[in-house]
Design a protein around this motif. Structure first.
Motif, mmCIF file in Angstrom:
data_model
loop_
_atom_site.group_PDB
_atom_site.id
_atom_site.type_symbol
_atom_site.label_atom_id
_atom_site.label_comp_id
_atom_site.label_asym_id
_atom_site.label_seq_id
_atom_site.Cartn_x
_atom_site.Cartn_y
_atom_site.Cartn_z
ATOM 1 N N SER A 24 47.575 37.617 46.837
ATOM 2 C CA SER A 24 46.724 38.412 45.951
ATOM 3 C C SER A 24 47.322 39.784 45.681
ATOM 4 O O SER A 24 47.016 40.414 44.666
ATOM 5 C CB SER A 24 45.324 38.567 46.550
ATOM 6 O OG SER A 24 45.338 39.442 47.671
ATOM 7 N N GLY A 25 48.171 40.263 46.588
ATOM 8 C CA GLY A 25 48.818 41.542 46.371
ATOM 9 C C GLY A 25 50.152 41.448 45.683
ATOM 10 O O GLY A 25 50.685 42.458 45.206
ATOM 11 N N SER A 75 36.444 48.948 46.178
ATOM 12 C CA SER A 75 37.651 48.580 46.905
ATOM 13 C C SER A 75 38.841 49.427 46.454
ATOM 14 O O SER A 75 39.648 49.894 47.272
ATOM 15 C CB SER A 75 37.958 47.093 46.695
ATOM 16 O OG SER A 75 39.138 46.716 47.360
ATOM 17 N N MET A 76 38.947 49.654 45.145
ATOM 18 C CA MET A 76 40.016 50.510 44.629
ATOM 19 C C MET A 76 39.877 51.945 45.132
ATOM 20 O O MET A 76 40.877 52.613 45.414
ATOM 21 C CB MET A 76 40.000 50.497 43.101
ATOM 22 C CG MET A 76 40.431 49.198 42.468
ATOM 23 S SD MET A 76 40.402 49.312 40.649
ATOM 24 C CE MET A 76 40.835 47.635 40.203
ATOM 25 N N ALA A 77 38.641 52.412 45.244
ATOM 26 C CA ALA A 77 38.412 53.767 45.737
ATOM 27 C C ALA A 77 38.877 53.913 47.188
ATOM 28 O O ALA A 77 39.349 54.977 47.604
ATOM 29 C CB ALA A 77 36.937 54.123 45.613
ATOM 30 N N SER A 85 43.614 45.404 45.966
ATOM 31 C CA SER A 85 42.291 46.016 46.115
ATOM 32 C C SER A 85 41.300 45.489 45.085
ATOM 33 O O SER A 85 40.107 45.347 45.382
ATOM 34 C CB SER A 85 42.400 47.539 46.015
ATOM 35 O OG SER A 85 43.004 47.934 44.800
ATOM 36 N N ALA A 86 41.782 45.161 43.882
ATOM 37 C CA ALA A 86 40.891 44.609 42.862
ATOM 38 C C ALA A 86 40.379 43.232 43.272
ATOM 39 O O ALA A 86 39.231 42.866 42.983
ATOM 40 C CB ALA A 86 41.615 44.516 41.525
ATOM 41 N N THR A 133 40.480 36.207 43.213
ATOM 42 C CA THR A 133 40.664 36.428 41.784
ATOM 43 C C THR A 133 39.621 37.434 41.310
ATOM 44 O O THR A 133 38.494 37.413 41.776
ATOM 45 C CB THR A 133 40.500 35.107 41.003
ATOM 46 O OG1 THR A 133 41.380 34.124 41.550
ATOM 47 C CG2 THR A 133 40.832 35.301 39.536
ATOM 48 N N VAL A 134 40.000 38.290 40.398
ATOM 49 C CA VAL A 134 39.061 39.282 39.876
ATOM 50 C C VAL A 134 38.155 38.590 38.864
ATOM 51 O O VAL A 134 38.499 38.456 37.684
ATOM 52 C CB VAL A 134 39.798 40.464 39.219
ATOM 53 C CG1 VAL A 134 38.797 41.560 38.835
ATOM 54 C CG2 VAL A 134 40.847 41.031 40.155
ATOM 55 N N MET A 135 37.009 38.146 39.318
ATOM 56 C CA MET A 135 36.072 37.444 38.458
ATOM 57 C C MET A 135 34.690 37.484 39.096
ATOM 58 O O MET A 135 34.538 37.871 40.259
ATOM 59 C CB MET A 135 36.521 36.001 38.205
ATOM 60 C CG MET A 135 36.707 35.183 39.464
ATOM 61 S SD MET A 135 37.667 33.664 39.228
ATOM 62 C CE MET A 135 36.806 32.880 37.890
#
Length: 235
Positions: A24-25, A75-77, A85-86, A133-135
């Motif tokens: 994922s990274g 998570s991004m913060a 992180s996304a 996955t970003v969803m």
């Protein structure tokens, strides 16, 4: 399936989840949907606007509620802006879903079948892909799983905690993907009661007044704020 030792069972999970986290990274955000949701979360963090999801800086995105965007932006913060992180909230939601399935199956059947259920879910292609996955699907899946398992536990044991957990799950589902959550939670329960009967018991046993309040207040906080900021949700 034979009962696995605790160490072997946890090792299987640890290896698969670690590999998925590494990928994922490494893998860039893919296809238009994942890239769009990732950028929406990044804009949310950049602008400090946690009410209006932004497709572009001047174009609100109203196709989905904000639960996953909130999680991804948070998570991004914490970890910085990156693919990892996304995507991290999806993996955490997937793990939470696996824990729910494992514990439920263990309580209803036995440990061996709980292991089989959890491993089968974890290694399924759709679940494995969506788990990082970003969803919106991982948050919806968690909500639906929590809703169905909570209803069953309350229906069988008449435990107040699980009755309210059922309505919390509906509220989270509405915040994850809208009314679809009610359909996905309600349909299996509806057909179960059609086949097995027990409608009166099922209706009487739920705390409808407090439950509906909880189920509505969770998503309403955002919907009301969004309506105040952007009347009609159309600009």
């Amino acid at each position: 399936m034979r009962l696995l030792s605790k160490n072997i069972f946890l090792s299987i999970f640890g290896i698969i989840i670690t590999l998925r986290l590494i990928l994922s990274g490494v893998i860039p955000l893919t296809e238009t949907t994942e890239a769009r949701y990732g950028e929406i979360a990044r804009k949310m963090l950049e602008t400090g606007n946690w009410v209006n999801l932004l497709d572009t800086y001047n174009t609100p995105f109203w196709a989905k509620p904000p639960l996953y965007s909130w999680l991804s932006a948070s998570s991004m913060a914490i970890f910085g802006i990156s693919e990892f992180s996304a995507r991290l909230p999806s993996m955490l939601l997937a793990i939470a879903t696996l824990v729910l399935v494992y514990q439920f199956t263990k309580n209803q059947l036995n440990i061996a079948k709980a292991q089989l259920a959890a491993i089968s879910l974890l290694t399924g292609a759709g679940f494995l892909v969506a788990s990082s996955t970003v969803m919106t699907d991982p948050s919806l899946l968690f909500s639906v799983t929590l809703g169905l398992l909570s209803w069953w536990r309350h229906h069988q044991k008449n435990q107040t905690f699980w009755a309210y957990a059922f309505f919390v799950a509906i509220g989270l589902g509405l915040l994850a993907k809208g009314p679809l959550a009610i359909v996905l939670i309600g349909m299996p329960i509806f057909f179960y009661l059609v086949i097995q009967g027990g409608w009166i018991k099922a209706l009487k046993e739920l705390p409808w007044i407090g439950g509906i309040f909880i189920g509505l207040i969770i998503p309403s906080i955002w919907y009301i704020a969004a309506e105040i900021r952007t009347p009609g949700l159309d600009r």
